[in-house]
Design a protein around this motif. Structure first.
Motif, short mmCIF file in Angstrom:
data_model
loop_
_atom_site.label_atom_id
_atom_site.label_comp_id
_atom_site.label_asym_id
_atom_site.label_seq_id
_atom_site.Cartn_x
_atom_site.Cartn_y
_atom_site.Cartn_z
N LEU A 1 0.74 -1.25 -0.24
CA LEU A 1 0.01 0.02 0.01
C LEU A 1 0.78 1.12 0.01
O LEU A 1 1.62 1.34 0.74
CB LEU A 1 -1.02 -0.04 1.09
CG LEU A 1 -1.96 -1.10 1.00
CD1 LEU A 1 -2.74 -0.80 2.76
CD2 LEU A 1 -2.92 -0.79 0.26
N GLY B 1 -0.09 -3.19 13.94
CA GLY B 1 0.53 -2.98 12.48
C GLY B 1 1.15 -4.08 11.96
O GLY B 1 1.96 -3.98 10.80
N ALA B 2 0.87 -5.16 12.50
CA ALA B 2 1.49 -6.58 11.98
C ALA B 2 0.79 -6.88 10.56
O ALA B 2 1.13 -7.56 9.85
CB ALA B 2 1.26 -7.72 13.00
N GLY B 3 -0.48 -6.22 10.64
CA GLY B 3 -1.35 -6.55 9.15
C GLY B 3 -2.47 -7.23 9.41
O GLY B 3 -3.21 -7.70 8.33
N GLU C 1 -11.24 -6.98 16.34
CA GLU C 1 -10.93 -6.58 17.71
C GLU C 1 -12.48 -6.15 18.02
O GLU C 1 -12.62 -4.93 18.52
CB GLU C 1 -10.02 -5.55 17.75
CG GLU C 1 -8.63 -5.94 17.39
CD GLU C 1 -7.65 -5.00 17.70
OE1 GLU C 1 -7.62 -4.30 18.75
OE2 GLU C 1 -6.46 -4.72 17.07
#
Ligand SMILES: Nc1ncnc2c1ncn2[C@@H]1O[C@H](COP(=O)(O)OP(=O)(O)OP(=O)(O)O)[C@@H](O)[C@H]1O
Ligand SMILES: [Mg+2]
Lengths: 251, 235
Positions: free
Chosen positions: A33, A59-61, A171
């Motif tokens: 991205l 931020g791990a994806g 989440e």
């Protein structure tokens, strides 16, 4: 939060039998991205049934992975295969509760009704669905006045409205009080028992232990580990997962 | 310059006396401009919504044209409509020139681009927020347009208001295609222009005050609606 009431039997009726969309197979999936590598060389196999918990540092994806699986974004490399179907082709048979749910500028009930109507489903189910997530008493309120946790529950009700075969949860309990977390977990467990394949992102290790059949551990855009929940929690194979479970791994 | 106070008292006297001519003029103004606003919304809102969600080659050029059309000079629109509706024009057989219908047509052409361009902006912002959720819901384009128009309804009210304000205040287009004929096509703005040219400044000013009050009233009404919507977080 009130005790989550089970959906009436009529709601849990057997869905139209179509070609199954599981197992899911990812091979060499990469995502870029704006020049940044978000996911890289992801291989993953998910079987029919059960609850997969996706874990990993910020931020791990994880969120991006769900969007890829749901066909909202296209991978820049590799293949995603839902038992022979492309993600976009099976999106209608799945539902995703976003990490930041987007609620329509309407009442709580109208938010659920919108989905039912758009998909040609039985609109009389609105109150049962709201009851199911413990929001019946808020039905007439503007959805945008809901608290963070209530908004999550409304998003869950909207997702359940389409009786999805795959339920992605990003989440969904991040901003809930303990009782609400329990209620949501009960709802998810019941959906899973009803045959819904659940793919659940969480940072809550206790929650993962309670719900997981298997765990996918993402780290820096790669699947660092994927295996049965027992094994993962008892003896993680990677250093990253070990440190994550110990609460040391930040990024 | 005559005494402004005199103009105000004349305006009050005119309104309070229930002057039939005045009410006729005001009523025609509202009828023409409200109808034009309604038609512009019927054309401009779906168009704005479609352009807001569609991605196609040349979209940038379409946006430039849409935005430029917002600034159409009323006299030019009037002239174009006049050329079409005059006896020798292609639509002359309809006999519409110098009728309220001609005025409605001209004002619709004038403000439909305003409604389209402004609603495009409003709905594109809204769609930016909803797009991913809508794709997850697997909505059709038609369902997306309907949902955006409904959820944007209070912002779009302001867009319609901008169109109405432009219509009710313009003089060039209605003058040319309406002709300012007494009891037939005379509206507030053309009446003001006429009275001013006749030197009846107080009367012109009085009409101007009525026009202002109407504009204020409509704006206040829309504002009140929006405030109630804001309280419900529907904006
Ligand atoms: N549109 C984008 N352009 C560039 N980078 C992006 C974009 N969207 C996300 N990213 C980056 O991709 C990475 C992964 O994002 P993602 O939202 O999947 O993380 P996550 O694992 O869900 O994290 P969290 O636990 O905080 O929710 C992040 O570093 C983020 O900054
Ligand atoms: Mg995330």
């Amino acid at each position: 939060m009130s005790e989550a009431r089970p959906l009436p039997a009529s709601l849990a009726t057997a869905r139209a039998v179509a070609v199954p969309i599981l197992p899911l197979r990812l091979r060499g999936v990469g995502l870029r991205l704006g020049g940044a590598v978000i996911l890289d060389g992801v291989d993953l196999d998910l079987g029919a049934g059960g609850c997969t918990m996706v874990m990993g540092p910020n931020g791990a994806g994880k969120s991006q992975l769900l969007k890829l699986l749901h066909g909202l974004t296209a991978p820049s490399a590799g293949t995603i295969d839902w038992n022979g179907h492309a993600p976009q082709a099976v999106r209608a048979r799945q539902a995703l509760v976003f990490q930041k749910p987007v609620l329509l500028r309407r009442s709580v009930a109208a938010n659920v009704d919108f989905v039912l109507r758009a998909r040609g489903l039985d609109r009389s189910r609105v109150s049962a669905l709201l009851d199911h997530v413990g929001l019946a008493h808020k039905a007439a309120q503007p959805a945008r006045h809901l608290s963070g946790g209530e908004a999550q529950r409304l998003a869950l009700a909207r997702a359940l409205a389409t009786d999805p075969e795959i339920l992605f949860l990003d989440e969904p309990t991040a901003s809930l009080d303990p009782a609400s977390v329990q209620a949501i977990e009960r709802i998810v467990a019941r959906a899973r028992e009803g045959g819904t394949r659940v793919i659940f992102v969480t940072h809550d290790i206790g929650q993962a232990r309670r719900l997981a059949d298997d765990v996918v551990f993402l780290h820096r855009g790669r699947v660092a580990e994927h295996g049965p929940a027992r094994d993962f929690f008892r003896q993680p194979r990677t250093e990253a997962a070990r440190r994550f479970l110990d609460g040391q791994l930040v990024v | 310059m005559q005494n402004i106070a005199e103009a105000f008292s004349l305006a009050f006297a005119l309104v309070l006396s229930g002057d039939a001519d005045l009410f006729e003029i005001v009523a025609l103004s509202l009828q023409v401009s409200l109808t034009a606003t309604l038609l512009s919304c019927l054309i401009g809102l779906p168009l704005g919504a479609l352009v807001a969600i569609a991605r196609f080659p040349g979209r940038g050029a379409v946006l430039v044209v849409m935005n430029a059309l917002m600034g159409l000079p009323p006299v030019v629109v009037g002239l174009l409509v006049y050329l079409h509706l005059s006896r020798s024009g292609p639509l002359g057989f309809l006999g519409l020139l110098y009728t309220p219908t001609a005025m409605i047509i001209a004002q619709t052409i004038l403000i439909a681009p305003i409604v389209a361009a402004l609603s495009r902006q409003v709905l594109e912002d809204l769609h930016g927020e909803y797009a991913e959720q809508f794709r997850s819901f697997c909505l059709t384009r038609r369902q997306i347009v309907r949902a955006l128009l409904w959820d944007g309804r209070y912002s779009l009210l302001t867009v319609g208001l901008a169109g109405f304000g432009r219509a009710v205040a313009e003089v060039g287009a209605v003058m040319i295609v309406g002709g300012n004929i007494d009891h037939l096509t005379r509206v507030m703005t053309t009446a003001i222009a006429l009275e001013t040219s006749r030197g009846e400044l107080a009367l012109a000013l009085a009409l101007g005050i009525v026009l202002l009050v109407i504009a204020l009233g409509v704006n206040a009404g829309v504002q009140a609606l929006r405030m109630s919507a804001v309280r419900q977080a529907y904006v």
